[in-house]
Design a protein around this motif. Structure first.
Motif, PDB file in Angstrom:
ATOM      1  N   VAL A   1     -12.352 -12.643   4.301  1.00  0.00           N
ATOM      2  CA  VAL A   1     -11.520 -13.791   3.957  1.00  0.00           C
ATOM      3  C   VAL A   1     -12.380 -15.023   4.169  1.00  0.00           C
ATOM      4  CG1 VAL A   1      -9.342 -14.959   4.347  1.00  0.00           C
ATOM      5  CG2 VAL A   1      -9.550 -12.532   4.866  1.00  0.00           C
TER       6      VAL A   1
ATOM      7  N   GLU B   1      -6.723 -19.780  -2.410  1.00  0.00           N
ATOM      8  CA  GLU B   1      -7.118 -21.176  -2.263  1.00  0.00           C
ATOM      9  C   GLU B   1      -7.756 -21.559  -3.588  1.00  0.00           C
ATOM     10  OE1 GLU B   1     -10.354 -21.581   0.488  1.00  0.00           O
ATOM     11  OE2 GLU B   1     -10.661 -23.650  -0.100  1.00  0.00           O
TER      12      GLU B   1
ATOM     13  N   GLN C   1      -8.250 -22.538  12.159  1.00  0.00           N
ATOM     14  CA  GLN C   1      -8.483 -21.940  10.843  1.00  0.00           C
ATOM     15  C   GLN C   1      -7.952 -20.508  10.795  1.00  0.00           C
ATOM     16  OE1 GLN C   1     -12.694 -22.694  10.434  1.00  0.00           O
ATOM     17  NE2 GLN C   1     -12.347 -24.821   9.880  1.00  0.00           N
ATOM     18  N   TYR C   2      -8.144 -19.794  11.911  1.00  0.00           N
ATOM     19  CA  TYR C   2      -7.650 -18.412  11.973  1.00  0.00           C
ATOM     20  C   TYR C   2      -6.118 -18.370  11.899  1.00  0.00           C
ATOM     21  CZ  TYR C   2      -6.412 -13.842  13.777  1.00  0.00           C
ATOM     22  OH  TYR C   2      -5.840 -12.618  13.930  1.00  0.00           O
TER      23      TYR C   2
ATOM     24  N   ARG D   1     -23.035 -19.461  -4.163  1.00  0.00           N
ATOM     25  CA  ARG D   1     -22.924 -19.322  -2.711  1.00  0.00           C
ATOM     26  C   ARG D   1     -23.368 -17.917  -2.326  1.00  0.00           C
ATOM     27  NH1 ARG D   1     -17.445 -22.923  -1.445  1.00  0.00           N
ATOM     28  NH2 ARG D   1     -18.223 -24.721  -2.601  1.00  0.00           N
TER      29      ARG D   1
ATOM     30  N   GLN E   1     -14.654 -21.429   8.800  1.00  0.00           N
ATOM     31  CA  GLN E   1     -14.987 -20.098   9.288  1.00  0.00           C
ATOM     32  C   GLN E   1     -14.497 -18.987   8.349  1.00  0.00           C
ATOM     33  OE1 GLN E   1     -16.601 -19.258  12.350  1.00  0.00           O
ATOM     34  NE2 GLN E   1     -16.519 -17.235  11.431  1.00  0.00           N
TER      35      GLN E   1
ATOM     36  N   ASN F   1     -10.136 -27.892  -3.403  1.00  0.00           N
ATOM     37  CA  ASN F   1     -10.347 -28.679  -2.195  1.00  0.00           C
ATOM     38  C   ASN F   1     -10.741 -30.080  -2.636  1.00  0.00           C
ATOM     39  OD1 ASN F   1     -11.102 -28.939   0.792  1.00  0.00           O
ATOM     40  ND2 ASN F   1     -12.982 -29.546  -0.228  1.00  0.00           N
TER      41      ASN F   1
ATOM     42  N   HIS G   1     -14.074 -13.269  -4.729  1.00  0.00           N
ATOM     43  CA  HIS G   1     -15.374 -13.940  -4.621  1.00  0.00           C
ATOM     44  C   HIS G   1     -16.435 -13.297  -5.498  1.00  0.00           C
ATOM     45  CE1 HIS G   1     -14.359 -16.303  -1.000  1.00  0.00           C
ATOM     46  NE2 HIS G   1     -13.586 -15.281  -0.705  1.00  0.00           N
TER      47      HIS G   1
ATOM     48  N   PHE H   1     -10.967 -34.599  -1.650  1.00  0.00           N
ATOM     49  CA  PHE H   1     -11.089 -35.643  -0.636  1.00  0.00           C
ATOM     50  C   PHE H   1     -10.741 -37.011  -1.201  1.00  0.00           C
ATOM     51  CE2 PHE H   1     -15.103 -33.009   0.203  1.00  0.00           C
ATOM     52  CZ  PHE H   1     -14.501 -32.195   1.144  1.00  0.00           C
TER      53      PHE H   1
ATOM     54  N   MET I   1      -4.835 -19.316   8.491  1.00  0.00           N
ATOM     55  CA  MET I   1      -4.998 -18.211   7.533  1.00  0.00           C
ATOM     56  C   MET I   1      -3.901 -17.153   7.711  1.00  0.00           C
ATOM     57  SD  MET I   1      -8.138 -15.477   7.444  1.00  0.00           S
ATOM     58  CE  MET I   1      -7.721 -14.549   8.919  1.00  0.00           C
ATOM     59  N   GLU I   2      -3.618 -16.791   8.979  1.00  0.00           N
ATOM     60  CA  GLU I   2      -2.681 -15.694   9.241  1.00  0.00           C
ATOM     61  C   GLU I   2      -1.221 -16.104   9.071  1.00  0.00           C
ATOM     62  OE1 GLU I   2      -3.385 -12.683   9.523  1.00  0.00           O
ATOM     63  OE2 GLU I   2      -5.228 -12.331  10.634  1.00  0.00           O
TER      64      GLU I   2
ATOM     65  N   ARG J   1     -11.282  -8.828   7.907  1.00  0.00           N
ATOM     66  CA  ARG J   1     -10.063  -8.140   8.319  1.00  0.00           C
ATOM     67  C   ARG J   1     -10.293  -6.660   8.032  1.00  0.00           C
ATOM     68  NH1 ARG J   1      -5.685 -10.853   5.254  1.00  0.00           N
ATOM     69  NH2 ARG J   1      -5.414 -12.433   6.841  1.00  0.00           N
TER      70      ARG J   1
ATOM     71  N   PHE K   1     -13.674 -14.803   7.915  1.00  0.00           N
ATOM     72  CA  PHE K   1     -13.196 -13.718   8.775  1.00  0.00           C
ATOM     73  C   PHE K   1     -13.299 -12.387   8.033  1.00  0.00           C
ATOM     74  CE2 PHE K   1     -10.960 -17.588  10.002  1.00  0.00           C
ATOM     75  CZ  PHE K   1     -11.166 -17.610  11.375  1.00  0.00           C
TER      76      PHE K   1
ATOM     77  N   LYS L   1     -14.054 -24.106   2.822  1.00  0.00           N
ATOM     78  CA  LYS L   1     -14.589 -24.848   3.971  1.00  0.00           C
ATOM     79  C   LYS L   1     -14.182 -24.088   5.220  1.00  0.00           C
ATOM     80  CE  LYS L   1     -15.462 -28.520   1.352  1.00  0.00           C
ATOM     81  NZ  LYS L   1     -16.868 -28.643   0.928  1.00  0.00           N
TER      82      LYS L   1
ATOM     83  N   ARG M   1      -8.226 -35.241   3.430  1.00  0.00           N
ATOM     84  CA  ARG M   1      -8.698 -34.066   2.700  1.00  0.00           C
ATOM     85  C   ARG M   1      -7.485 -33.219   2.322  1.00  0.00           C
ATOM     86  NH1 ARG M   1     -11.188 -28.959   5.809  1.00  0.00           N
ATOM     87  NH2 ARG M   1     -10.740 -27.496   4.127  1.00  0.00           N
TER      88      ARG M   1
END
Lengths: 189, 324
Positions: free
Chosen positions: A30, B243, B192-193, B98, A36, B246, B106, B248, B196-197, A40, A38, A34, B234
């Motif tokens: 995940v 997502e 952030q974690y 990236r 961190q 993004n 991705h 600004f 996300m969850e 899973r 992760f 922008k 932002r």
């Protein structure tokens, strides 16, 4: 045992998690645009059999588990251990009741089972997908019933109880799917 | 390995139609299409981004003395140089690169739509992005919540005032299986974690959803709010579990920008990562003066995924990395 970074995670990799060897079933990264990233993972704990999820920060490392699978033939039970032998090297190994678990009811002498070893000791025993076993006890069935509607319970020579068609008699050999515990067919003698 | 595309020809036709609609959308608003370089002599310093690099063997250079060039992770710096040079409103559709894992959402090279609006703040740009979403996806008008609002609604904890300890307690109370979290020292990583969850999984289901005013510590290249200095101007756009964008209200202060790049490099060193050379062209452009503006980057592949109801990004890219 080596450590594995999250970018080496893949299905089938064996890791030590919560002090127990585990097998990765699914791995998902995940990664937000922008911040961190992760990983899973869904894992099966190889001793308890429990399936759980864990999330790691990408870049973390987790200790690998020295786990291997080997095909060994079942020999006999001495009351405490179930003994298996490598048919090529004749090397023998004993698995305890915890490792054998529910598989005990499918173990027939000479059948090759998959033994999972952790640090060289058996932790699980997986019987062949299909085994052929003798019916030692069942109600006498109705002659002429071939449709197998409903069926009846039958006790096999390993102690397993499966539902069989009414026409199956004591002394017959039946083929059973060990994954579902279901009768498949009569077996040729 | 297969020579055939992973995307159906019908999906590739939908993709082309979407790109044509986007170009028409901007043409009608007199936003200029630009096409800046994909390779640059400097790259991002962001701790979490890994760029591809290559070597340019110019006349007189040997294989060893060639100049390092980086493939862009987004066209942001080059487009800001154009803004400083007086381009007015601009957009670009380009490849971004990236160096990270490929997966369901991705691919290491992907298509980005990025645009800048002089005179807009982030709210005005969010409204324009919502219009574009409605045009392409026939979806409802986007909802919007501040980061603080959304976080509090789904966790009961205030992200701006909570301590590390409170966030760790929240992780335990919600039975989130992240063992590392209890020894984590970076509050943003925990935020952030948890986001996300517990937040991302609950937003943007019916209509696209904007989250705006991120914690100042996650400002990236956004202005710090003049109303509440705990937050940065932002925003992110989420829809159907992804997502998408993004944006600004852009930082235009060269000194502050330089400080952020230096802070990134400090963080890189603390994490055993090499420092990245700061893009002096961007700093010089900001010093010469760039109009106040808002900018946003949108992932085109994911937008197409939603439009054609695709399960994975490889369904909308002709040749993803495993067939490249």
């Amino acid at each position: 045992m080596a450590n594995f970074s999250t970018n080496e995670f893949k299905n089938g990799l064996k890791l030590m998690i919560d002090g127990e060897p585990c097998n990765i079933l699914e791995n998902e990264t995940v990664k937000p645009g922008k911040g961190q990233a992760f990983n899973r993972i869904k894992i099966r704990k190889l001793i308890s059999g429990k399936v759980i999820e864990k999330t790691y920060k990408s870049g973390e490392s987790v200790e690998g588990a020295d786990v291997m699978e080997t095909d060994l033939a079942y020999l006999y039970n001495d009351g405490e251990f179930w003994h298996f032998m490598n048919n090529a090297t004749f090397e023998q190994i004993g698995a305890d009741a915890k490792a054998v678990g529910d598989s005990v009811k499918w173990l027939k002498e000479g059948d090759e089972c998959v033994i999972t070893l952790w640090n060289g000791s058996p932790i699980t025993v997986t019987p062949p997908n299909f085994v052929e076993l003798e019916v030692v006890e069942t109600d006498p069935g109705l002659k002429g019933d071939t449709a197998g509607t409903g069926g009846k319970p039958a006790t096999l020579n390993t102690g397993a109880v499966v539902r069989v068609p009414l026409f199956i008699q004591i002394g017959e050999i039946v083929k059973v799917d060990t994954r579902t515990g279901e009768y498949v067919s009569r077996a040729g003698k | 390995m297969s020579w055939q595309p992973s995307a159906s020809i019908s999906n590739l036709k939908s993709r082309a139609a979407i790109l044509a609609k986007i170009r028409k959308f901007f043409a009608e608003k007199d936003v200029l299409e630009v096409d800046t370089q994909a390779m640059s002599s400097a790259t991002v310093s962001d701790l979490h981004l890994v760029s591809f690099e290559t070597r340019f063997n110019d006349a007189g250079a040997s294989a060893q003395s060639g100049k390092t060039l980086y493939l862009q992770t987004s066209p942001e710096y080059a487009m800001k140089r154009l803004l400083a040079a007086g381009s007015g409103p601009i957009y670009q559709i380009c490849k971004a690169f990236r160096n990270e894992e490929s997966g369901r959402y991705h691919n290491p090279e992907f298509t980005m739509l990025e645009w800048y609006r002089p005179g807009f703040d982030h709210f005005k740009l969010m409204a324009e992005l919502s219009d574009l979403m409605q045009l392409i996806l026939n979806c409802e008008k986007a909802e919007s919540f501040s980061y603080q609002q959304a976080f509090m609604q789904f966790t009961g904890v205030d992200p701006l005032t909570s301590s590390l300890e409170e966030l760790k307690q929240l992780i335990l109370a919600r039975n989130l299986s992240a063992d590392w979290a209890q020894t984590e020292t970076n509050k943003d990583t925990l935020l952030q974690y948890i986001f996300m969850e517990l937040v991302e999984t609950n937003i943007g289901k019916q209509a696209p959803c904007f989250i705006y005013n991120f914690p100042a510590s996650q400002a990236s290249l956004a202005k710090i709010s003049s109303v509440d200095e705990r937050v940065a101007e932002r925003f992110e756009l989420y829809y159907q579990g992804m997502e998408l964008a993004n944006g600004f209200h852009e930082l235009t202060d060269a000194t502050e920008q330089l400080k952020r790049f230096q802070a990134d490099n400090k963080l890189r060193l603390e994490n055993d990562l090499p420092e990245k050379a700061i893009d002096q062209n961007l700093i010089s452009a900001l010093e010469s003066g760039i109009p106040t503006c808002a900018g946003v980057a949108l992932g085109i592949d994911r937008l197409v995924m939603i439009a054609v109801k695709a399960e994975k990004i490889s369904d909308v890219i002709a040749f993803p990395v495993n067939r490249a």
